[in-house]
Scaffold this active site. Structure first.
Site, PDB file in Angstrom:
ATOM      1  N   ASP A  61     -19.114 -14.474  25.763  1.00  0.00           N
ATOM      2  CA  ASP A  61     -20.368 -14.729  26.464  1.00  0.00           C
ATOM      3  C   ASP A  61     -20.631 -16.233  26.534  1.00  0.00           C
ATOM      4  O   ASP A  61     -19.685 -17.026  26.610  1.00  0.00           O
ATOM      5  CB  ASP A  61     -21.510 -13.998  25.764  1.00  0.00           C
ATOM      6  N   HIS A  94     -28.019 -16.172  26.785  1.00  0.00           N
ATOM      7  CA  HIS A  94     -27.507 -14.833  27.064  1.00  0.00           C
ATOM      8  C   HIS A  94     -26.702 -14.282  25.891  1.00  0.00           C
ATOM      9  O   HIS A  94     -26.921 -13.154  25.435  1.00  0.00           O
ATOM     10  CB  HIS A  94     -26.661 -14.862  28.340  1.00  0.00           C
ATOM     11  N   ASN A 185     -25.276  -5.834  37.818  1.00  0.00           N
ATOM     12  CA  ASN A 185     -26.582  -5.691  38.465  1.00  0.00           C
ATOM     13  C   ASN A 185     -26.386  -5.907  39.964  1.00  0.00           C
ATOM     14  O   ASN A 185     -26.750  -6.944  40.521  1.00  0.00           O
ATOM     15  CB  ASN A 185     -27.571  -6.699  37.871  1.00  0.00           C
ATOM     16  N   SER A 246     -26.111  -5.997  31.131  1.00  0.00           N
ATOM     17  CA  SER A 246     -25.582  -6.783  30.009  1.00  0.00           C
ATOM     18  C   SER A 246     -26.098  -6.247  28.684  1.00  0.00           C
ATOM     19  O   SER A 246     -25.346  -6.104  27.697  1.00  0.00           O
ATOM     20  CB  SER A 246     -26.010  -8.246  30.135  1.00  0.00           C
TER      21      SER A 246
END
Length: 299
Positions: A61, A94, A185, A246
């Site tokens: 990430d 994130h 998404n 996520s």
């Protein structure tokens, strides 16, 4: 402020399984504050096992701010696959949020990880704007293979297939590593890569009414998990709510880590069979392109 969980450490003997676990109980108030926890822990009481060798979970990430107080007693090993160094910094936030959903320990902020007993491998492959190069992701996966991790969490995706990425993931799977990725998404359009690959567990997002988030992808979906209005930690140790596949992926990764913690000798195939057998069927009866096999749960 009250503690979020009531936890009791006990010993339990079970052939073929680990013996040490914490008994976690959720109240109605807890479920109201963080609905996702009670959705993946439907009995409101769960045994989180502590195997002799902790399950190794890699989060590829934007990095993780592992120096935050919430992680001070957690096991986190970092690697920056972009700069090839052993420290990371998460300016985006994130990766830190994903790590919290997976393994944040008992805390007063209503943000409790699904599997706080894991050993986390923080692999930075995304830049401070959330973008990433395929080669950095491949480097990160190859590093994870060398670390002999058990699970790789990929809470991002790409619209196009890439042979190098596909080969790296297949190499990981050949080593019995479970690879799990967010469906994307995409406003109901096709699933992103690498979630679209056959051997990668693809996770989409649902809301507290157990309905698919309209922003989530359709198509190659294996399971769904909570991904709307999820409380997470920010890099400056604050709490905010977020949406997206996520975070649904992080919930699913935590559940998989719990399954492995309960039975560390389980192989990838048996873990997936367990997920299918315990998932709550949603949408059309049986596997479908919106909910897959259904809501991933840990009983």
């Amino acid at each position: 402020m009250k503690k979020f969980f009531a936890t009791l450490l006990v010993l339990f003997s079970l052939t073929g399984c680990t013996s040490k676990y914490s008994l976690v109980t959720l109240s109605n108030g807890d479920c109201k504050t963080n609905w996702g926890l009670c959705t993946v822990f439907p009995n409101k009481e769960v045994k989180l096992y502590y195997p002799k060798n902790p399950i190794k979970v890699a989060v590829l990430d934007s990095g993780i701010n592992s120096s935050m107080p919430i992680f001070e007693n957690s096991s986190i090993t970092s690697y920056d696959a972009i700069k090839n160094k052993s420290t990371t910094k998460d300016s985006l936030g994130h990766g830190t949020a994903i790590a919290g959903v997976i393994m944040a320990p008992l805390n007063k902020q209503t943000v409790q990880g699904i599997s706080p007993q894991v050993k986390l491998f923080d692999v930075k492959v995304l830049n401070d704007k959330g973008g990433g190069e395929i080669n950095d992701v491949i480097n990160g996966i190859n590093w994870c293979i060398k670390q002999e991790v058990d699970i790789i969490n990929l809470s991002f995706g790409f619209q196009k297939d890439n042979k190098g990425l596909r080969n790296a993931i297949n190499k990981a799977i050949e080593k019995n590593i479970i690879v799990i990725a967010s469906a994307g998404n995409t406003l109901g359009l096709s699933t992103d890569y690498p979630a679209k690959y056959k051997n990668v567990i693809s996770v989409s997002s649902i809301n507290k009414n157990l309905k698919r988030d309209p922003f989530s992808a359709k198509g190659k979906i294996d399971f769904v998990a909570p991904g709307v209005q999820i409380p997470v930690y920010t890099p400056n140790d604050k709490v905010k709510t977020v949406n997206g596949t996520s975070f649904a992926t992080a919930f699913a990764t935590g559940v998989i880590a719990n399954i492995l913690s309960r039975n560390p000798d389980a192989d990838r195939k048996s873990v997936i069979n367990t997920l299918k057998n315990t998932a709550k069927d949603l949408g059309d009866k049986g596997p479908d392109q919106e909910y897959g096999y259904g809501l991933i749960q840990f009983n």
